[in-house]
Design an enzyme around this catalytic site. Structure first.
Site, PDB file in Angstrom:
ATOM      1  N   CYS A 106     -54.294  68.305  80.515  1.00  0.00           N
ATOM      2  CA  CYS A 106     -55.423  68.971  81.156  1.00  0.00           C
ATOM      3  C   CYS A 106     -55.275  68.887  82.671  1.00  0.00           C
ATOM      4  CB  CYS A 106     -56.734  68.280  80.768  1.00  0.00           C
ATOM      5  SG  CYS A 106     -56.978  68.207  78.992  1.00  0.00           S
ATOM      6  N   HIS A 136     -37.130  66.463  84.314  1.00  0.00           N
ATOM      7  CA  HIS A 136     -38.099  66.599  83.226  1.00  0.00           C
ATOM      8  C   HIS A 136     -37.737  65.725  82.037  1.00  0.00           C
ATOM      9  CE1 HIS A 136     -38.243  70.190  85.745  1.00  0.00           C
ATOM     10  NE2 HIS A 136     -39.542  70.059  85.595  1.00  0.00           N
ATOM     11  N   GLU A 162     -62.192  64.015  74.721  1.00  0.00           N
ATOM     12  CA  GLU A 162     -62.063  63.156  73.543  1.00  0.00           C
ATOM     13  C   GLU A 162     -60.853  63.545  72.698  1.00  0.00           C
ATOM     14  OE1 GLU A 162     -64.797  64.699  74.483  1.00  0.00           O
ATOM     15  OE2 GLU A 162     -66.499  63.296  74.524  1.00  0.00           O
ATOM     16  N   ILE A 173     -37.197  66.203  96.352  1.00  0.00           N
ATOM     17  CA  ILE A 173     -38.195  67.278  96.403  1.00  0.00           C
ATOM     18  C   ILE A 173     -39.527  66.780  96.952  1.00  0.00           C
ATOM     19  CG2 ILE A 173     -39.322  69.062  94.999  1.00  0.00           C
ATOM     20  CD1 ILE A 173     -36.278  69.379  95.433  1.00  0.00           C
TER      21      ILE A 173
END
Ligand code: GLN
Ligand code: ZN
Length: 775
Positions: free
Chosen positions: A532, A710, A23, A447
């Site tokens: 995460c 990136h 959340e 890559i």
């Protein structure tokens, strides 16, 4: 302060804060995107905090201060910076009129802005969690710039729960900081300790005023080697806890020391006037009776339950350890070795795992029950003997469960000899590969992954939900592979890839296709900020029931006459990004994974694949904290890679890819991998890595990345050419490859195509110059 509040007999050192269904991630990202306001974010955060507190109470952590106040909107190190005013000068505008740092400012430190570089991010001890590196200089103006932890304590208190506020301690905070841009050469952040301590004292006063009985000051930096002389470190610890303990008004102080044995600093903390000391007794050994005797008058918080991995605790062994400790330490409490922020919330959510596997696991909630049970065992062993016996029975059943030890795997690893780890000499391989591949000088490649479009992700989600048949899904992936191969042909690449559209994640994909692994549904852990990951669980002996990548690679190769590079994830990275079994040395597990990959490589070769890349981006990441442990790690990690790849024929070109540019530190290990070609990150550091390569005399193929994937920025052709010219000046052209920094998975197509075009065109220019020079 409530002087007599004893330390809770059972507690956790810390708890996940992303929320049971992520959340916080969703709320924070909605706030960043401007879809919701701060009030909505704060409401979600409050729900998560109170939900956690109530849940932990229900699980048995009922005493005051048993629930850790370890919530964070982003990171616990950043939290201290935000409380003590450690805001770098380039962010000077972030404090409000009252000198406070609000949520917006806090997130700006973490994420930067259009004109402000964010704080740097780096690994938190030996975990996959990353913290933000504070910047401290002589100009840092320490003062209390936030009282969030006090407010959070009061919030829980009004809901009837007394939590234990948490702060990274002052010594660790400064040791993890780096000198600010303004600091003179040689400046050490720790030299600002005297100026920092008063802010901690002020904060302790506020906590006491709010009614906090205990505060936790986390000092993990004390368990790892520091580049600082031992006496200076000891003096800093002594001084810090002398000043904090002498605060006029304060909660009782727990100092926690997770991630290893405290060692030489134990006597220093034992001699201080803190009230409780936590030791990691899962990783660290139990201190001697003399050392324990020195703790007199303090509570020893015994971290006997592993906070970092997911296995059920051997409660009987822990109870015995505690009973033994009790003989030297009258005041003993039970806790985890580290914060449980590194494990998912709750095993009971994993309804798709077998009941057997679930019975072996303990996530954060199960660990709360374990510490509560062990605390009871100290009071009244008979009352919980049945639970201890149950844990013992489960652990015994795990040892003999089907799949944990497979005879065929054991026989194969036992029969390995040195020859299984070695290929022919590089010179022999190089000649065979030159003949097999006929590549131009400065060959171009990528890559592995190409942008994962929303169509690709949607197709996978639909296939998982059963809305697409396997055949339909396969066709969609093949269409995508064809698009990617055609694009590379059109751009003019020399060694092609299939683009990895079928992979959700470079580790989970292999975990799903190997035996010995399981994947979770809700087992998310925070990697950094709102990011995460969902590590797989490696619980048994590893075997490969069927080829994994071969059909995709074979299909892609059928579409082109150029060599197609097969793509595998290496054994070390598979281990690093999974929860690994704890019943055998990591090196043994790595060799099992290596053998499965070795078979995959043999099948790829048989299918006509001549170039195979085995990615090891985590090689550096698993490097142990203590220097003494590093050689053994490098030995098994390098060997597992060699075992995976050494079955390849001399004419098969083995590539590897590493995701960082601090090459110097482990260049010998990288050399030891004995890959024919190694691609590494380099664009951001402007090719600094070529100096390391040159001074080391690195002799095989190498592709220092010339395009920083990136960032969405498209590198100009001239920029790529200049990077290549730098590389050519330091490394023989014969060895050089041209490639981006890393996989293109997270990029969009538009910028990728443009960047790759510039990369290929720049290569042609440099090649032409080489040929002209040679004439
Ligand atoms: N082959 C992988 C990819 O291109 C490598 C990713 C990585 O190094 N993290 O996505
Ligand atoms: Zn990479």
């Amino acid at each position: 302060m409530t002087a007599q509040t004893p330390f809770p007999s059972a507690s956790l050192l810390g708890y996940p804060r992303i929320g049971r269904r992520r959340e916080l991630k969703k709320a924070v990202e909605a706030f960043w995107a401007g879809r919701t306001d701060a009030a909505a974010l704060e409401a979600t955060a409050r729900e998560i905090r109170l939900g956690t507190a109530r849940r932990l109470q229900d699980l048995g952590l009922t005493e005051p201060a048993a629930v850790p106040g370890t919530f964070s909107y982003y990171d616990q190190v950043l939290d201290v910076a935000a409380h003590v005013g450690a805001v770098p000068a380039r962010f000077g505008n972030l404090l409000d009129g009252e000198g406070r740092l609000g949520l917006d400012g806090y997130f700006t430190l973490a994420r930067g802005s259009k004109d402000q570089q964010p704080l740097e991010m780096t690994k938190w001890f030996d975990t996959n969690y990353h913290y933000l590196v504070p910047e401290i200089g002589p100009e840092t103006d320490f003062s209390l710039t936030s009282e969030r932890i006090v407010e959070e304590f009061s919030e829980a208190r009004s809901a009837g729960i007394e939590t234990r506020p948490y702060l990274v301690g002052p010594v660790t905070f400064l040791l993890l900081s780096k000198p600010s841009d303004e600091a003179p050469a040689g400046f050490e952040p720790l030299s600002r300790l005297e100026d920092l301590l008063p802010v901690y004292v002020e904060l302790l006063g506020k906590l006491a005023e709010a009614g906090a009985g205990w505060v936790q000051l986390d000092e993990p930096a004390l368990v790892v080697e520091q580049d600082l002389d031992a006496a200076a470190l000891q003096a800093a610890v002594e001084r810090s806890y002398q000043v904090l303990a002498a605060a006029g008004s304060r909660p009782r102080i727990l100092v926690s020391t997770p991630y290893g044995a405290l060692g030489d600093l134990l006597p220093t903390l034992a001699a201080s006037s803190i009230d409780a000391l936590h030791l990691d007794l899962f990783k660290g050994a139990v201190p001697s009776a003399d050392q324990l005797a020195a703790l007199e008058g303090k509570t020893l918080v015994a971290g006997v339950v592993d906070g970092h991995n997911i296995w059920r605790n051997d409660l009987q062994a822990s109870a015995n350890k505690l009973a033994e400790l009790r003989r030297s330490v009258p005041s003993l409490a039970v806790s985890t070795s580290t914060s449980t922020q590194h494990v998912p919330h709750d095993v009971d959510e994993e309804t798709k795992l077998s009941e057997q596997l679930r019975s072996w696991l303990a996530f954060a909630d199960q660990k709360a029950v374990e510490v509560a049970t062990l605390a009871k065992a100290l009071q009244d062993p008979a009352a919980v003997q049945a639970e201890l016996d149950k844990a013992s029975a489960v652990i015994a059943s795990r040892a003999s469960a089907a799949g944990v030890r497979r005879a065929e795997v054991r026989e194969r690893t036992a029969a390995l000899t040195a020859a299984d780890f070695a290929r022919e000499d590089f010179a022999v391989r190089q000649a065979a590969q030159d003949a097999a591949l006929a590549l131009p000088p400065l060959p171009t490649t990528t890559i592995g992954s190409f942008p994962q479009t929303s169509d690709v992700r949607l197709a996978r989600a639909r296939a998982n939900r059963g809305e697409l048949t396997a055949a339909q899904y396969e066709q969609l992936m093949k269409d995508e592979i064809k698009r990617v191969v055609d694009l590379q042909e059109e751009l003019g690449f020399d060694v092609l890839v299939h683009g990895e559209p079928e992979r959700n994640d470079m580790v989970q994909y292999f975990a799903e296709n190997l035996d010995g692994f399981d994947v979770t549904e809700h087992g998310w852990v925070q990697s950094y900020g709102s990011r995460c990951t969902r590590p797989s669980i490696l619980w048994g002996d590893v075997t490969r029931p069927a080829p994994i990548t071969v059909a995709w690679a074979e299909y892609a190769q059928s579409l082109t006459s150029k060599p197609l590079k097969g793509m595998l994830t290496g054994p070390v990275t598979i281990l690093a990004w999974s929860f690994v079994r704890d019943d055998q040395p990591l090196g043994e597990t790595a060799n099992q994974v290596a053998l499965a990959l070795r078979d995959e490589i043999a099948d790829l070769e048989a299918a006509g694949i001549k170039v195979i890349q085995v990615d090891e981006p985590a090689l550096r990441e698993l490097l142990p904290l203590r220097k003494a442990d590093q050689p053994a790690y490098l030995d098994w990690s390098v060997n597992s890679f060699r075992l995976a790849t050494a079955g390849a024929a001399s004419g098969t070109q083995i590539h590897t890819h590493l995701c960082y540019s601090e090459f110097g530190a482990i260049i010998d290990a990288i050399d030891g991998l004995d890959a024919d070609v190694t691609s590494i990150e380099a664009a951001r550091s402007r090719m600094e890595v070529v100096n390391d390569l040159e001074s080391h005399g690195f002799g095989r193929g190498v592709g220092p990345g010339v395009y920083d994937i990136h960032s969405p920025r498209v590198p100009a052709q001239r920029e790529v050419r200049e990077l290549l010219e730098t590389a050519v000046a330091h490394v023989p052209a014969r060895q050089l490859w041209v490639n981006p920094d890393c996989g293109l998975k997270t990029r969009g197509y538009e910028e990728t195509v443009e960047s790759l075009r510039n990369l290929v065109e720049a290569t042609k220019e440099v090649r032409a110059a080489l040929v002209a020079d040679a004439r």
